[in-house]
Write a protein that holds these residues in place. Sequence first.
Motif, PDB file in Angstrom:
ATOM      1  N   VAL A  15      10.531  88.726  29.233  1.00  0.00           N
ATOM      2  CA  VAL A  15      11.096  88.437  27.920  1.00  0.00           C
ATOM      3  C   VAL A  15      12.608  88.340  27.923  1.00  0.00           C
ATOM      4  CG1 VAL A  15      11.367  90.829  27.123  1.00  0.00           C
ATOM      5  CG2 VAL A  15      10.801  89.030  25.470  1.00  0.00           C
ATOM      6  N   THR A  47      13.676  84.811  27.774  1.00  0.00           N
ATOM      7  CA  THR A  47      13.541  84.250  26.426  1.00  0.00           C
ATOM      8  C   THR A  47      14.727  84.637  25.562  1.00  0.00           C
ATOM      9  OG1 THR A  47      11.149  84.562  26.655  1.00  0.00           O
ATOM     10  CG2 THR A  47      11.970  83.994  24.465  1.00  0.00           C
ATOM     11  N   PHE A  93       8.433  92.135  19.484  1.00  0.00           N
ATOM     12  CA  PHE A  93       9.202  90.951  19.865  1.00  0.00           C
ATOM     13  C   PHE A  93      10.069  90.392  18.741  1.00  0.00           C
ATOM     14  CE2 PHE A  93       9.573  86.301  20.453  1.00  0.00           C
ATOM     15  CZ  PHE A  93      10.396  86.313  21.570  1.00  0.00           C
ATOM     16  N   GLY A 136       9.498  81.520  20.948  1.00  0.00           N
ATOM     17  CA  GLY A 136      10.298  82.738  20.936  1.00  0.00           C
ATOM     18  C   GLY A 136      11.775  82.435  20.771  1.00  0.00           C
ATOM     19  N   THR A 166       8.606  81.373  30.011  1.00  0.00           N
ATOM     20  CA  THR A 166       9.155  82.648  29.555  1.00  0.00           C
ATOM     21  C   THR A 166       8.245  83.247  28.486  1.00  0.00           C
ATOM     22  OG1 THR A 166      10.499  81.751  27.737  1.00  0.00           O
ATOM     23  CG2 THR A 166      11.476  81.751  29.939  1.00  0.00           C
ATOM     24  N   ASP A 167       8.277  84.542  28.353  1.00  0.00           N
ATOM     25  CA  ASP A 167       7.426  85.232  27.388  1.00  0.00           C
ATOM     26  C   ASP A 167       7.669  84.685  25.976  1.00  0.00           C
ATOM     27  OD1 ASP A 167       5.449  86.999  26.831  1.00  0.00           O
ATOM     28  OD2 ASP A 167       6.655  88.813  27.051  1.00  0.00           O
ATOM     29  N   TYR A 168       6.627  84.232  25.322  1.00  0.00           N
ATOM     30  CA  TYR A 168       6.664  83.606  23.999  1.00  0.00           C
ATOM     31  C   TYR A 168       7.231  82.187  24.033  1.00  0.00           C
ATOM     32  CZ  TYR A 168       5.222  87.887  21.643  1.00  0.00           C
ATOM     33  OH  TYR A 168       4.518  88.980  21.216  1.00  0.00           O
TER      34      TYR A 168
END
Length: 238
Positions: free
Chosen positions: A100, A103, A49, A145, A139-141
């Motif tokens: 992701v 993000t 990531f 993120g 959202t992812d992270y």
Amino acid sequence: MIQKIETKEGCLSGFWLKIIAIVTMLIDHLGYTVFPQQVWMRYVGRIAFPIFCYLITEGFVHTKNVKKYSLRLLMFALISEIPYDLAFHRKVFYWEQQNVFFTLLLGLLCLIIIKENIQLVVKVLGVVSLIFAAGAFGTDYGGAGVLLIIIFYLFKDNSIKRIIAFFVVNSIILIRLFQFSYLWETNLIFEFFIQDYAILSLLPIELYNGERGFRMKWSFYLFYPIHLLLIYGIILLI
């Protein structure tokens, strides 16, 4: 075709950064979904990531058309959502968490706002709103993120500041994980400890030489939803 963007000290081109990120992401996702007992796969996966975040800043700096760049991220965010939900939640639609690409898109929008010639207070409000939006929409992270993309951009020319800021953001992610009241009763405690391994991503990032290398404009975008569908297929078979 090989295209040179900017020469820096290092031995890894943008192509190899993408390969490292893609491979470590695949290992991480397989470890999370198919081989949960293989702890080392999640450690390796922490590398992916931050590299993708760094590549977003590089893409923003060097793109000729940021509008097309944003639309491409949005398109694949929408395309990838069902494969993401199937692979990680076994549902066609899972509204509590988004893939992701969302993000990365929100991070890119923050960079656009930062670069715009507008009042500082408007910039701050816009960026803060997008950071909170990432957290609100799962959202992812999350917002951390998006913040990571921002600090990679702001400190792109200063390795020491970039590394210090990275540790700060990673600490925010750790604190966020620790805030879950059911942390000790779920695998989130595992996520808490493995997040420290994200610092390993700094090595390939610092070895980046500023060269694009072989072009793979659409390869990652296509790889992301395809590999998630394949993972879901594997899950159905085992």
